[in-house]
Write a protein that holds these residues in place. Structure first.
Motif, PDB file in Angstrom:
ATOM      1  N   ILE A 414     -22.443   1.387  21.663  1.00  0.00           N
ATOM      2  CA  ILE A 414     -22.371   0.912  23.006  1.00  0.00           C
ATOM      3  C   ILE A 414     -21.421   1.746  23.745  1.00  0.00           C
ATOM      4  CG2 ILE A 414     -21.548  -1.199  24.321  1.00  0.00           C
ATOM      5  CD1 ILE A 414     -22.116  -3.067  22.140  1.00  0.00           C
ATOM      6  N   SER A 415     -21.838   1.761  25.081  1.00  0.00           N
ATOM      7  CA  SER A 415     -21.042   2.805  25.684  1.00  0.00           C
ATOM      8  C   SER A 415     -19.716   2.252  25.886  1.00  0.00           C
ATOM      9  CB  SER A 415     -21.940   2.883  27.215  1.00  0.00           C
ATOM     10  OG  SER A 415     -21.172   3.660  28.048  1.00  0.00           O
ATOM     11  N   GLY A 416     -18.763   3.123  25.708  1.00  0.00           N
ATOM     12  CA  GLY A 416     -17.195   2.635  25.956  1.00  0.00           C
ATOM     13  C   GLY A 416     -16.624   1.615  24.767  1.00  0.00           C
ATOM     14  N   GLU A 417     -17.345   1.828  23.881  1.00  0.00           N
ATOM     15  CA  GLU A 417     -17.245   0.787  22.637  1.00  0.00           C
ATOM     16  C   GLU A 417     -15.633   0.974  22.157  1.00  0.00           C
ATOM     17  OE1 GLU A 417     -18.812   2.507  18.409  1.00  0.00           O
ATOM     18  OE2 GLU A 417     -20.163   2.267  19.991  1.00  0.00           O
ATOM     19  N   GLU A 418     -15.036   1.906  22.412  1.00  0.00           N
ATOM     20  CA  GLU A 418     -13.706   2.061  22.082  1.00  0.00           C
ATOM     21  C   GLU A 418     -12.669   0.873  22.865  1.00  0.00           C
ATOM     22  OE1 GLU A 418     -14.164   4.734  25.378  1.00  0.00           O
ATOM     23  OE2 GLU A 418     -15.224   4.382  23.596  1.00  0.00           O
ATOM     24  N   ARG A 419     -13.457   0.359  23.833  1.00  0.00           N
ATOM     25  CA  ARG A 419     -12.698  -0.610  24.187  1.00  0.00           C
ATOM     26  C   ARG A 419     -13.005  -2.206  24.059  1.00  0.00           C
ATOM     27  NH1 ARG A 419     -13.434  -0.836  29.453  1.00  0.00           N
ATOM     28  NH2 ARG A 419     -15.406   0.583  29.545  1.00  0.00           N
ATOM     29  N   TRP A 420     -13.964  -2.176  23.368  1.00  0.00           N
ATOM     30  CA  TRP A 420     -14.613  -3.385  22.931  1.00  0.00           C
ATOM     31  C   TRP A 420     -13.744  -4.090  21.619  1.00  0.00           C
ATOM     32  CZ3 TRP A 420     -19.572  -5.640  23.716  1.00  0.00           C
ATOM     33  CH2 TRP A 420     -20.512  -5.367  24.889  1.00  0.00           C
ATOM     34  N   PRO A 421     -12.861  -4.858  21.864  1.00  0.00           N
ATOM     35  CA  PRO A 421     -11.869  -5.582  20.892  1.00  0.00           C
ATOM     36  C   PRO A 421     -12.610  -6.250  19.773  1.00  0.00           C
ATOM     37  CG  PRO A 421     -11.832  -6.746  22.786  1.00  0.00           C
ATOM     38  CD  PRO A 421     -12.685  -5.854  23.254  1.00  0.00           C
ATOM     39  N   VAL A 422     -12.130  -6.309  18.622  1.00  0.00           N
ATOM     40  CA  VAL A 422     -12.587  -7.080  17.592  1.00  0.00           C
ATOM     41  C   VAL A 422     -11.692  -8.367  17.667  1.00  0.00           C
ATOM     42  CG1 VAL A 422     -12.446  -7.250  15.062  1.00  0.00           C
ATOM     43  CG2 VAL A 422     -13.296  -5.241  16.077  1.00  0.00           C
ATOM     44  N   ILE A 423     -12.217  -9.577  17.312  1.00  0.00           N
ATOM     45  CA  ILE A 423     -11.427 -10.825  17.443  1.00  0.00           C
ATOM     46  C   ILE A 423     -11.694 -11.508  16.041  1.00  0.00           C
ATOM     47  CG2 ILE A 423     -11.019 -12.842  18.566  1.00  0.00           C
ATOM     48  CD1 ILE A 423     -12.447 -11.590  21.145  1.00  0.00           C
ATOM     49  N   GLY A 424     -10.634 -11.715  15.461  1.00  0.00           N
ATOM     50  CA  GLY A 424     -10.623 -12.378  14.064  1.00  0.00           C
ATOM     51  C   GLY A 424      -9.975 -13.759  14.122  1.00  0.00           C
ATOM     52  N   GLN A 425     -10.614 -14.894  13.728  1.00  0.00           N
ATOM     53  CA  GLN A 425      -9.916 -16.072  13.863  1.00  0.00           C
ATOM     54  C   GLN A 425     -10.128 -16.822  12.313  1.00  0.00           C
ATOM     55  OE1 GLN A 425     -12.185 -19.335  14.398  1.00  0.00           O
ATOM     56  NE2 GLN A 425     -10.198 -20.191  13.697  1.00  0.00           N
ATOM     57  N   PHE A 426      -9.095 -17.416  11.968  1.00  0.00           N
ATOM     58  CA  PHE A 426      -8.946 -17.800  10.726  1.00  0.00           C
ATOM     59  C   PHE A 426      -8.089 -18.816  10.643  1.00  0.00           C
ATOM     60  CE2 PHE A 426      -7.072 -13.795  11.515  1.00  0.00           C
ATOM     61  CZ  PHE A 426      -5.804 -14.185  11.236  1.00  0.00           C
ATOM     62  N   SER A 427      -7.749 -19.670   9.236  1.00  0.00           N
ATOM     63  CA  SER A 427      -6.779 -20.669   9.086  1.00  0.00           C
ATOM     64  C   SER A 427      -6.219 -20.410   7.719  1.00  0.00           C
ATOM     65  CB  SER A 427      -7.642 -22.013   8.850  1.00  0.00           C
ATOM     66  OG  SER A 427      -8.556 -22.042   7.741  1.00  0.00           O
ATOM     67  N   SER A 428      -6.238 -19.091   7.066  1.00  0.00           N
ATOM     68  CA  SER A 428      -5.324 -19.075   6.014  1.00  0.00           C
ATOM     69  C   SER A 428      -5.212 -17.558   6.009  1.00  0.00           C
ATOM     70  CB  SER A 428      -5.970 -19.555   4.765  1.00  0.00           C
ATOM     71  OG  SER A 428      -5.170 -19.269   3.767  1.00  0.00           O
ATOM     72  N   ILE A 429      -4.206 -16.948   5.467  1.00  0.00           N
ATOM     73  CA  ILE A 429      -3.836 -15.587   5.365  1.00  0.00           C
ATOM     74  C   ILE A 429      -3.301 -15.252   3.988  1.00  0.00           C
ATOM     75  CG2 ILE A 429      -2.687 -13.671   6.573  1.00  0.00           C
ATOM     76  CD1 ILE A 429      -1.993 -15.362   8.865  1.00  0.00           C
ATOM     77  N   GLY A 430      -3.906 -14.219   3.438  1.00  0.00           N
ATOM     78  CA  GLY A 430      -3.416 -13.743   2.177  1.00  0.00           C
ATOM     79  C   GLY A 430      -2.296 -12.678   2.170  1.00  0.00           C
ATOM     80  N   SER A 431      -1.974 -11.978   1.134  1.00  0.00           N
ATOM     81  CA  SER A 431      -1.156 -10.796   1.191  1.00  0.00           C
ATOM     82  C   SER A 431      -1.834  -9.826   1.337  1.00  0.00           C
ATOM     83  CB  SER A 431      -0.406 -11.096  -0.201  1.00  0.00           C
ATOM     84  OG  SER A 431       0.356  -9.762  -0.318  1.00  0.00           O
ATOM     85  N   LEU A 432      -1.458  -8.969   2.381  1.00  0.00           N
ATOM     86  CA  LEU A 432      -2.433  -7.776   3.121  1.00  0.00           C
ATOM     87  C   LEU A 432      -1.695  -6.558   2.633  1.00  0.00           C
ATOM     88  CD1 LEU A 432      -3.597  -9.094   6.519  1.00  0.00           C
ATOM     89  CD2 LEU A 432      -4.454  -9.727   3.925  1.00  0.00           C
ATOM     90  N   GLY A 433      -0.424  -6.368   2.105  1.00  0.00           N
ATOM     91  CA  GLY A 433      -0.051  -5.201   1.909  1.00  0.00           C
ATOM     92  C   GLY A 433       1.382  -5.172   2.691  1.00  0.00           C
ATOM     93  N   VAL A 434       2.035  -3.936   2.463  1.00  0.00           N
ATOM     94  CA  VAL A 434       3.345  -3.627   3.110  1.00  0.00           C
ATOM     95  C   VAL A 434       3.233  -3.006   4.587  1.00  0.00           C
ATOM     96  CG1 VAL A 434       4.395  -3.257   0.732  1.00  0.00           C
ATOM     97  CG2 VAL A 434       3.523  -1.231   1.891  1.00  0.00           C
ATOM     98  N   ASP A 435       2.245  -2.483   4.857  1.00  0.00           N
ATOM     99  CA  ASP A 435       1.768  -2.172   6.322  1.00  0.00           C
ATOM    100  C   ASP A 435       0.390  -2.063   6.613  1.00  0.00           C
ATOM    101  OD1 ASP A 435       0.406   0.389   5.882  1.00  0.00           O
ATOM    102  OD2 ASP A 435       2.439   0.955   4.760  1.00  0.00           O
ATOM    103  N   GLN A 436       0.236  -1.929   7.778  1.00  0.00           N
ATOM    104  CA  GLN A 436      -1.261  -2.356   8.128  1.00  0.00           C
ATOM    105  C   GLN A 436      -2.059  -1.515   7.813  1.00  0.00           C
ATOM    106  OE1 GLN A 436      -0.086  -1.847  12.520  1.00  0.00           O
ATOM    107  NE2 GLN A 436      -1.246  -0.138  12.695  1.00  0.00           N
ATOM    108  N   THR A 437      -1.648  -0.350   7.291  1.00  0.00           N
ATOM    109  CA  THR A 437      -2.699   1.002   6.691  1.00  0.00           C
ATOM    110  C   THR A 437      -3.247   0.453   5.432  1.00  0.00           C
ATOM    111  OG1 THR A 437      -1.228   2.300   5.836  1.00  0.00           O
ATOM    112  CG2 THR A 437      -1.760   2.302   8.185  1.00  0.00           C
ATOM    113  N   TYR A 522     -15.493 -14.252  13.511  1.00  0.00           N
ATOM    114  CA  TYR A 522     -15.068 -12.738  13.707  1.00  0.00           C
ATOM    115  C   TYR A 522     -16.146 -12.141  14.448  1.00  0.00           C
ATOM    116  CZ  TYR A 522     -12.250 -13.818   9.436  1.00  0.00           C
ATOM    117  OH  TYR A 522     -11.505 -14.048   8.671  1.00  0.00           O
ATOM    118  N   MET A 523     -15.657 -11.496  15.667  1.00  0.00           N
ATOM    119  CA  MET A 523     -16.625 -11.014  16.531  1.00  0.00           C
ATOM    120  C   MET A 523     -16.140  -9.643  17.219  1.00  0.00           C
ATOM    121  SD  MET A 523     -15.780 -14.089  19.353  1.00  0.00           S
ATOM    122  CE  MET A 523     -15.228 -15.165  17.879  1.00  0.00           C
ATOM    123  N   ARG A 524     -17.203  -8.912  17.926  1.00  0.00           N
ATOM    124  CA  ARG A 524     -16.899  -7.968  18.799  1.00  0.00           C
ATOM    125  C   ARG A 524     -17.225  -8.412  20.234  1.00  0.00           C
ATOM    126  NH1 ARG A 524     -16.941  -2.000  17.270  1.00  0.00           N
ATOM    127  NH2 ARG A 524     -15.816  -1.075  19.154  1.00  0.00           N
TER     128      ARG A 524
END
Length: 631
Positions: A414-437, A522-524
């Motif tokens: 999609i043209s300009g897709e770098e500006r199309w955000p990702v939206i994630g929505q959930f009710s529980s969160i696990g251990s994802l690591g010491v930093d976002q990478t 989850y959506m774009r």
């Protein structure tokens, strides 16, 4: 009356949140790898964009001071969520949620609402599968701890008085008489995506929504047999949701319970000889059978329902849930080959592959039934997770790499897709690591930003929608709704970086802003949030256990849990993007896609805190005068 929340002690921990005694059995990212693989490893076939994530500030959560609380003791031998069957973590959390503490100066709840608390079946936990072991190994057998009564606190008022509710008197009563009036949703609905009915809302906000009784209604077919895949069950309640004429038809329960939990589940079913069981194999630590699916076999054909709700009343009462309901699939003519009746999305093949992954004789009859039906009308793609370590082409069969492959093959740049955000929505969160990478941006976000064969140079915005403390406090259920949002203190402390991604749960556009989410989507979206590049509804929360995580220099993926969802891509509907419905109720008047929360998402303010379920909230009462105090 209610008693204090119980968090059984294993480790004392100082933190920004104060000093709390909590379990230390969180997921260990450095668990030794086990098992062998036979396929040759290879890099995933899907090309992925590279990222240069911007540094995010690390938020802190203010220390919460304890306050004196008056607690009225429970009657002797009070039952504690005896009907809720799931993992040990689930049952421990169920006790916590049921035993909420009353705010010291507020009147007690009355009538049916109070009875729900005392009998342990009304405020049962809705989901705690994905904290990767944070609360594993706790027992419900210990006696509750009770704070001594304070002579200075006010007496509890008489039972026929209630705190004023901002949601009106309908909040305090059971579903209205017309709540269970079954009706077929609009037949011209192209997406077959539905929200659940929510007790206590204006009738117009339930228009076109579904309750489990609607799904099982004779209006959808003459039921012969069904299979219920889920994480948590109340067998008596589940049986009661079937219409009387179908209530003794065979039901297969597919579950992941072991040992004592399994024994309790079997005990529940003793009065129901038509209920049978299939235990899902869980060979990797901290995995759960979290899939939520119904297979419905009718005299007229066959139907699949993939939902986000457990089979307990609390999940169908005042929580936001979602579901995909298939068309009624007709039986193929006699003599048809097994591969006939396939859809353009290969839904039949993928459903059969998912069921085969259970390696369960109890599912063979269902596998054969599916082969005998025509599923060609299906317009969604199936995305599942099954436990295991996968290499080679098998890496793209399950989890987020499966989603990445589908987005790579069936969406367009999609043209300009770098500006199309990702939206994630959930009710529980696990251990994802010491930093976002470590996983979130280095792996998960790369999947979520895949659009065809494009390769963007920087990460588009990532909005993670998760309720704040204030969202929970002011919800229809109040603090007990937080028992369905099992983000633990020990996990949160290790990933404060994650909180900078958080956005508030708000759903005013659907009239459901105060029904806490158990739905996972989850959506774009386009920059103005009026279009979607794709949409995914699933049982999978934000965790590596659910989605899978790369190992061994990205030559292997490990998945712990069973999950299932459906992916909508515009090309399957002969569209370029999906329009977003700005006014989804009534559904029949809407031509756009129903997003269950407000767009654009609202970032947390500096004062907002993510809901953490095993620390106290005693600075103010919720909508029913409760406070939340683990002890």
């Amino acid at each position: 009356m209610c008693s204090p929340l119980i968090i059984h002690s294993r480790m004392s921990q100082d933190s920004h949140h104060g000093k709390w005694t909590v379990s230390s059995s969180d997921e260990d990212d450095d668990l030794p790898l086990s098992g062998t693989t036979t396929s040759k490893p290879h890099q995933p076939a899907v090309s992925s964009p590279s990222y240069q994530p911007a540094a995010s500030p690390t938020p802190t959560i203010p220390k919460i001071e304890a306050a004196p609380v008056e607690v009225k003791p429970e009657p002797a031998n009070a039952p504690v969520s005896s009907l809720v069957i799931g993992s040990e973590a689930r049952q421990s959390a169920a006790a916590n949620q049921v035993n909420t503490v009353k705010y010291e100066s507020s009147p007690s709840l009355a009538g049916k609402r109070k009875n729900e608390v005392s009998d342990g079946s009304g405020w049962a936990l809705s989901d705690s599968e994905d904290d990767d072991g944070d609360v594993k190994g706790k027992s419900l057998g210990n006696s509750p701890k009770r704070a001594p009564p304070s002579p200075k606190t006010k007496k509890v008022k008489v039972e026929n008085e209630r705190p004023t509710s901002p949601y009106g008197r309908l909040y305090y009563i059971d579903e209205p008489e017309d709540f269970f009036e079954s009706s077929i949703p609009p037949l011209n609905d192209p997406y077959r995506f539905y929200l659940n009915k929510v007790t206590g809302l204006d009738r117009k906000y339930n228009s076109g929504a579904l309750h489990i009784r609607d799904i099982l209604s004779p209006l959808f077919g003459t039921l012969k047999e069904s299979a219920q895949f889920n994480y948590c069950f109340d067998i008596a309640w589940m049986v009661d949701q079937y219409p009387s004429e179908f209530r003794d038809r065979p039901v297969l329960i597919v579950h992941g319970d072991k040992r004592e939990a399994k024994a309790r589940l079997l005990q529940q079913a003793k009065p129901y000889p038509h209920v049978h069981f299939c235990q899902a194999k869980l060979d990797i630590a901290f995995g759960t059978h979290h899939t939520k699916m119904m297979l419905l076999w009718y005299e007229e054909g066959f139907r699949v329902v993939i939902t986000t709700s457990n089979l307990i009343r609390a999940d169908w009462y005042q929580k936001s849930q979602g579901m995909w309901m298939s068309p009624l699939f007709p039986r193929l003519p006699k003599g048809s080959s097994d591969d006939e009746g396939e859809s353009p999305t290969f839904f039949k093949r993928d459903l059969l592959e998912y069921l085969a992954a259970y390696r369960a004789p109890e599912l063979e009859e269902w596998i054969q039934r599916i082969r005998e039906h025509d599923l060609s009308e299906t317009k969604v793609y199936l995305v599942g997770s099954t436990p295991g370590r996968y290499v080679g082409p098998d890496m793209e069969r399950w989890g987020h790499l499966r989603l990445r492959k589908l987005l790579y093959e069936h969406t367009e740049p999609i043209s300009g897709e770098e500006r199309w955000p990702v939206i994630g929505q959930f009710s529980s969160i696990g251990s994802l690591g010491v930093d976002q990478t470590k996983w979130l941006t280095g792996e998960f976000q790369r999947t979520m930003t895949t659009l065809g064969k494009s390769s963007i140079r920087s990460a588009p915005p990532l909005h993670l929608v998760y309720p704040s403390v204030e969202d929970v406090r002011t919800s229809l259920e109040g603090y007990p709704a937080g028992g369905s949002l099992p983000y633990s203190i020990q996990t949160a402390q290790k990933q404060l970086w994650l909180h900078s991604f958080f956005h508030r749960w708000k759903a005013d556009a659907t009239g459901r802003s105060h029904a806490m989410p158990h739905i996972k989507t989850y959506m774009r979206a386009s920059p103005d949030f009026t279009q979607l590049a794709w949409f995914f509804v699933t049982s999978a929360n934000l965790s590596k256990a659910a989605w899978g995580a790369l190992e061994k220099n990205s030559t292997q993926v490990m998945v712990r849990s069973y999950e299932l969802g459906v992916l909508y891509v515009p090309s399957a509907f002969n569209m370029k993007t999906f329009p977003v419905s700005g006014n989804p109720f009534p559904v029949s008047s809407s031509s756009g896609f129903t997003v269950p929360f407000d767009l654009p998402p609202t970032s947390y303010s500096p004062k907002d805190q993510p809901w953490i379920w095993n620390i106290p909230y005693n600075q103010g009462p919720d909508t029913h005068g409760n406070i939340w105090v683990p002890s």
